[in-house]
Write a protein that holds these residues in place. Structure first.
Motif, PDB file in Angstrom:
ATOM      1  N   ARG A  94      40.709  30.592 -13.132  1.00  0.00           N
ATOM      2  CA  ARG A  94      41.989  30.746 -13.613  1.00  0.00           C
ATOM      3  C   ARG A  94      42.730  32.005 -14.152  1.00  0.00           C
ATOM      4  N   ILE A  95      41.624  32.759 -14.486  1.00  0.00           N
ATOM      5  CA  ILE A  95      41.424  33.952 -15.466  1.00  0.00           C
ATOM      6  C   ILE A  95      41.963  34.785 -13.643  1.00  0.00           C
ATOM      7  N   ILE A  96      40.517  34.552 -12.682  1.00  0.00           N
ATOM      8  CA  ILE A  96      40.692  35.588 -11.538  1.00  0.00           C
ATOM      9  C   ILE A  96      42.330  35.568 -10.957  1.00  0.00           C
ATOM     10  N   GLN A  97      42.783  34.017 -10.624  1.00  0.00           N
ATOM     11  CA  GLN A  97      43.954  33.599 -10.218  1.00  0.00           C
ATOM     12  C   GLN A  97      45.381  34.379 -10.445  1.00  0.00           C
ATOM     13  N   HIS A  98      45.296  33.976 -11.942  1.00  0.00           N
ATOM     14  CA  HIS A  98      46.158  35.236 -13.269  1.00  0.00           C
ATOM     15  C   HIS A  98      45.716  36.889 -12.462  1.00  0.00           C
ATOM     16  N   GLU A  99      45.059  37.015 -12.289  1.00  0.00           N
ATOM     17  CA  GLU A  99      45.367  38.501 -12.175  1.00  0.00           C
ATOM     18  C   GLU A  99      45.328  39.093 -10.953  1.00  0.00           C
ATOM     19  N   TYR A 100      44.567  37.855 -10.385  1.00  0.00           N
ATOM     20  CA  TYR A 100      44.717  38.109  -8.477  1.00  0.00           C
ATOM     21  C   TYR A 100      46.348  39.031  -8.408  1.00  0.00           C
ATOM     22  N   ASP A 101      47.136  37.217  -8.882  1.00  0.00           N
ATOM     23  CA  ASP A 101      48.476  37.356  -8.787  1.00  0.00           C
ATOM     24  C   ASP A 101      49.306  38.602  -8.827  1.00  0.00           C
ATOM     25  N   ILE A 120      41.126  36.297  -2.385  1.00  0.00           N
ATOM     26  CA  ILE A 120      40.615  34.955  -2.374  1.00  0.00           C
ATOM     27  C   ILE A 120      40.937  34.252  -0.710  1.00  0.00           C
ATOM     28  N   LEU A 121      39.486  33.821  -0.795  1.00  0.00           N
ATOM     29  CA  LEU A 121      39.304  33.011   1.075  1.00  0.00           C
ATOM     30  C   LEU A 121      39.865  31.779   0.525  1.00  0.00           C
ATOM     31  N   TRP A 122      39.798  30.884  -0.341  1.00  0.00           N
ATOM     32  CA  TRP A 122      40.140  29.929   0.168  1.00  0.00           C
ATOM     33  C   TRP A 122      40.051  29.373  -1.917  1.00  0.00           C
ATOM     34  N   GLU A 123      41.219  28.186  -2.298  1.00  0.00           N
ATOM     35  CA  GLU A 123      41.335  27.055  -3.974  1.00  0.00           C
ATOM     36  C   GLU A 123      41.178  26.042  -3.169  1.00  0.00           C
ATOM     37  N   ASP A 124      40.653  25.471  -4.186  1.00  0.00           N
ATOM     38  CA  ASP A 124      40.406  23.865  -3.801  1.00  0.00           C
ATOM     39  C   ASP A 124      40.964  23.530  -5.328  1.00  0.00           C
ATOM     40  N   GLY A 125      40.097  22.140  -5.271  1.00  0.00           N
ATOM     41  CA  GLY A 125      40.238  21.363  -6.055  1.00  0.00           C
ATOM     42  C   GLY A 125      41.137  20.687  -6.777  1.00  0.00           C
ATOM     43  N   PRO A 151      45.316  25.606  -8.601  1.00  0.00           N
ATOM     44  CA  PRO A 151      43.707  24.935  -8.430  1.00  0.00           C
ATOM     45  C   PRO A 151      42.660  25.290  -8.636  1.00  0.00           C
ATOM     46  N   SER A 152      40.979  24.185  -9.438  1.00  0.00           N
ATOM     47  CA  SER A 152      40.519  24.621 -10.196  1.00  0.00           C
ATOM     48  C   SER A 152      39.283  25.250  -9.575  1.00  0.00           C
ATOM     49  N   ARG A 153      39.250  25.697  -8.379  1.00  0.00           N
ATOM     50  CA  ARG A 153      38.046  26.330  -7.836  1.00  0.00           C
ATOM     51  C   ARG A 153      38.675  27.611  -6.567  1.00  0.00           C
ATOM     52  N   LEU A 154      37.397  28.125  -6.845  1.00  0.00           N
ATOM     53  CA  LEU A 154      38.198  29.333  -5.349  1.00  0.00           C
ATOM     54  C   LEU A 154      37.220  29.692  -4.720  1.00  0.00           C
ATOM     55  N   LYS A 155      37.146  30.619  -3.844  1.00  0.00           N
ATOM     56  CA  LYS A 155      36.381  31.293  -3.645  1.00  0.00           C
ATOM     57  C   LYS A 155      36.964  32.380  -2.618  1.00  0.00           C
ATOM     58  N   ILE A 156      36.229  34.038  -3.604  1.00  0.00           N
ATOM     59  CA  ILE A 156      37.280  35.651  -3.834  1.00  0.00           C
ATOM     60  C   ILE A 156      36.005  35.950  -2.374  1.00  0.00           C
ATOM     61  N   ASN A 157      36.114  37.305  -1.682  1.00  0.00           N
ATOM     62  CA  ASN A 157      35.216  38.625  -1.365  1.00  0.00           C
ATOM     63  C   ASN A 157      36.097  39.511  -2.450  1.00  0.00           C
ATOM     64  N   TYR A 158      35.390  40.314  -2.637  1.00  0.00           N
ATOM     65  CA  TYR A 158      35.106  41.527  -4.022  1.00  0.00           C
ATOM     66  C   TYR A 158      34.698  42.455  -3.681  1.00  0.00           C
ATOM     67  N   LEU A 159      35.013  44.148  -3.859  1.00  0.00           N
ATOM     68  CA  LEU A 159      34.036  45.370  -4.416  1.00  0.00           C
ATOM     69  C   LEU A 159      33.781  45.196  -5.512  1.00  0.00           C
ATOM     70  N   ASP A 160      33.044  45.602  -6.127  1.00  0.00           N
ATOM     71  CA  ASP A 160      31.847  45.739  -8.168  1.00  0.00           C
ATOM     72  C   ASP A 160      32.749  47.536  -7.951  1.00  0.00           C
ATOM     73  N   PHE A 164      34.280  30.399  -7.777  1.00  0.00           N
ATOM     74  CA  PHE A 164      34.637  29.968  -9.310  1.00  0.00           C
ATOM     75  C   PHE A 164      35.379  29.195  -9.292  1.00  0.00           C
ATOM     76  N   ASP A 165      34.860  28.287 -11.046  1.00  0.00           N
ATOM     77  CA  ASP A 165      36.124  27.298 -11.098  1.00  0.00           C
ATOM     78  C   ASP A 165      36.240  27.299 -12.371  1.00  0.00           C
ATOM     79  N   GLY A 166      37.437  25.936 -12.616  1.00  0.00           N
ATOM     80  CA  GLY A 166      37.943  26.538 -14.768  1.00  0.00           C
ATOM     81  C   GLY A 166      38.451  27.645 -14.746  1.00  0.00           C
ATOM     82  N   MET A 167      38.048  27.382 -15.888  1.00  0.00           N
ATOM     83  CA  MET A 167      38.633  29.160 -16.485  1.00  0.00           C
ATOM     84  C   MET A 167      38.407  30.024 -16.045  1.00  0.00           C
ATOM     85  N   ARG A 168      37.599  30.357 -15.442  1.00  0.00           N
ATOM     86  CA  ARG A 168      36.623  31.520 -14.209  1.00  0.00           C
ATOM     87  C   ARG A 168      37.784  31.652 -13.549  1.00  0.00           C
TER      88      ARG A 168
END
Length: 184
Positions: A134-141, A82-87, A109-118, A128-132
């Motif tokens: 949040r799901i990423i933040q939870h799994e990233y944790d 996660i590069l940043w979170e804000d909102g 926070p309601s928004r984030l920017k993430i760098n990842y590999l597929d 990503f923002d909103g529920m998307r």
């Protein structure tokens, strides 16, 4: 293949996971297995530590939320950062497959920017923002060794202490196979 879900109290859930080197494992097969495991447990996200693998990978699928905005939100994240979170921060009641039967309010926070590999090891950088988000933040944790219960107040943690202790002993209701922490 459906894996058992590692539950609260297992050390793998509390340690930071390690990066995956390209070619070291079959990430496509693992992702397929993780999606199958997650769907079997009626989840919308699953991190590798939750199946006992301390590697930096998680999968998400928002389609079970029956929200038009989430219908196409199915992704694999390998070695994410996660590069940043804000909102505006917002509170939502979260649950976790590794902590069955417990749901609590978590503010993020309601928004984030993430760098990842597929799954093909192609690099992506997305916002990503909103529920998307949040799901990423939870799994990233999870890959950082953080559980949603870590965000709770000391008072709330004391209230849940008995329930959490019961989960570590397998005294919980889960509609899926769980893996208990090893006895010390």
């Amino acid at each position: 293949m459906i894996y058992p879900i590692v539950v609260y109290g297992d050390a793998v859930l509390k340690k930071a996971a390690v990066d995956i080197e390209e070619g070291s494992i079959d990430v496509k097969q693992l992702a397929e297995d993780m999606f199958e495991t997650m769907h079997h447990a009626s989840g919308i996200g699953l991190a590798a530590p939750q199946i006992g693998k301390s590697i930096r990978m998680f999968v998400v699928d928002g389609s079970p939320l029956e929200d038009e905005d989430m219908a196409d939100f199915k992704k694999i994240f390998i070695n994410p950062e996660i590069l940043w979170e804000d909102g505006d921060s917002w509170t939502f009641t979260e649950g976790c497959l590794s902590i069955p039967g417990i749901r609590e309010d978590v503010t993020r926070p309601s928004r984030l920017k993430i760098n990842y590999l597929d799954e093909n090891f192609v690099e992506h950088e997305e916002e990503f923002d909103g529920m998307r988000a949040r799901i990423i933040q939870h799994e990233y944790d999870h890959i950082e060794g953080i559980l949603f219960t870590d965000y709770l107040t000391p008072f709330k943690k004391r209230i849940l202490k008995g329930k959490l202790a019961n989960i570590t002993k397998g005294k919980c209701d889960a509609d899926y196979k769980i893996k208990l922490p090893k006895k010390r």
